[in-house]
Design an enzyme around this catalytic site. Sequence first.
Site, PDB file in Angstrom:
ATOM      1  N   CYS A  98      35.808 -82.398 -22.249  1.00 40.74           N
ATOM      2  CA  CYS A  98      34.469 -81.881 -22.447  1.00 40.74           C
ATOM      3  C   CYS A  98      34.092 -80.831 -21.409  1.00 40.74           C
ATOM      4  CB  CYS A  98      33.498 -83.044 -22.461  1.00 40.74           C
ATOM      5  SG  CYS A  98      32.051 -82.717 -23.457  1.00 40.74           S
ATOM      6  N   HIS A 157      35.691 -88.329 -25.507  1.00 40.88           N
ATOM      7  CA  HIS A 157      35.444 -89.338 -24.466  1.00 40.88           C
ATOM      8  C   HIS A 157      35.806 -90.689 -25.076  1.00 40.88           C
ATOM      9  CE1 HIS A 157      33.091 -86.689 -21.862  1.00 40.88           C
ATOM     10  NE2 HIS A 157      32.450 -86.259 -22.911  1.00 40.88           N
TER      11      HIS A 157
END
Length: 232
Positions: A79, A174
């Site tokens: 990310c 994630h």
Amino acid sequence: MYGDRGNIICLKKRCEWRGISLRIEEIKNPDDASKSGCDLFMIGGGSDREQSIATERLTPLVKEIKAWVEDGVSALTICGGYQFLGDYYEMKNGEKLIGMGILPFYTKAGDDRLMTNLLVESEQFGNVVGFENHGGKTYHNFSTIGKVINGYGNNGDSGEEGLHYNNLIGTYLHGPILPKNPRIADYLIEKACERKTGRKLDPLEDAMEIEANQAVWERFRHSKRTKYKNEA
Ligand code: GLN
């Protein structure tokens, strides 16, 4: 963020189960980074505020990190860490965070927050599962991890997720990503071992990891996307 540290625990365990010792160094500021290089590195994610601080702090290391990536060091960037590989990340307030420029691509925050369970069909890694939460939309022309089956991935339009360059993986996943996607964990470890000792990895049993992966895949592969306002 979001348990990304769990990836370190996963890498450590999967090495230990094969009798490989893994020395882990947490880099809190550039001077900590041993000039002796590394065999594998991970950069996690963070909110825009944290990202702007991390960008400033990590910039002195960019030359090293570029050399590691070109030299085939295994890497997992998640990310915000993924966005940091590119030329810049333009945040919702229009401010541009200058990235490492390791690869020519960019990220631009949109009005919506791309937040959901992300399922990706990957030729190399099989069914990949995790969670995404980002305002940034990434645009690049490099190989990806795979096709988005549920969720947004890089930008919600291309239908693709992540980036794969040399032994570097950039992803919005994630979760943490590695425990439920052991083929990616082993890919990173194997590339590091091959580069250092030429050693191949013995397979591990992985029944629990595969069951957890399949349970998430079955649960979310038909779910609908929900729009969230990007308040970043
Ligand atoms: N702050 C970045 C974004 O919103 C990255 C978020 C993250 O690392 N989870 O896109």
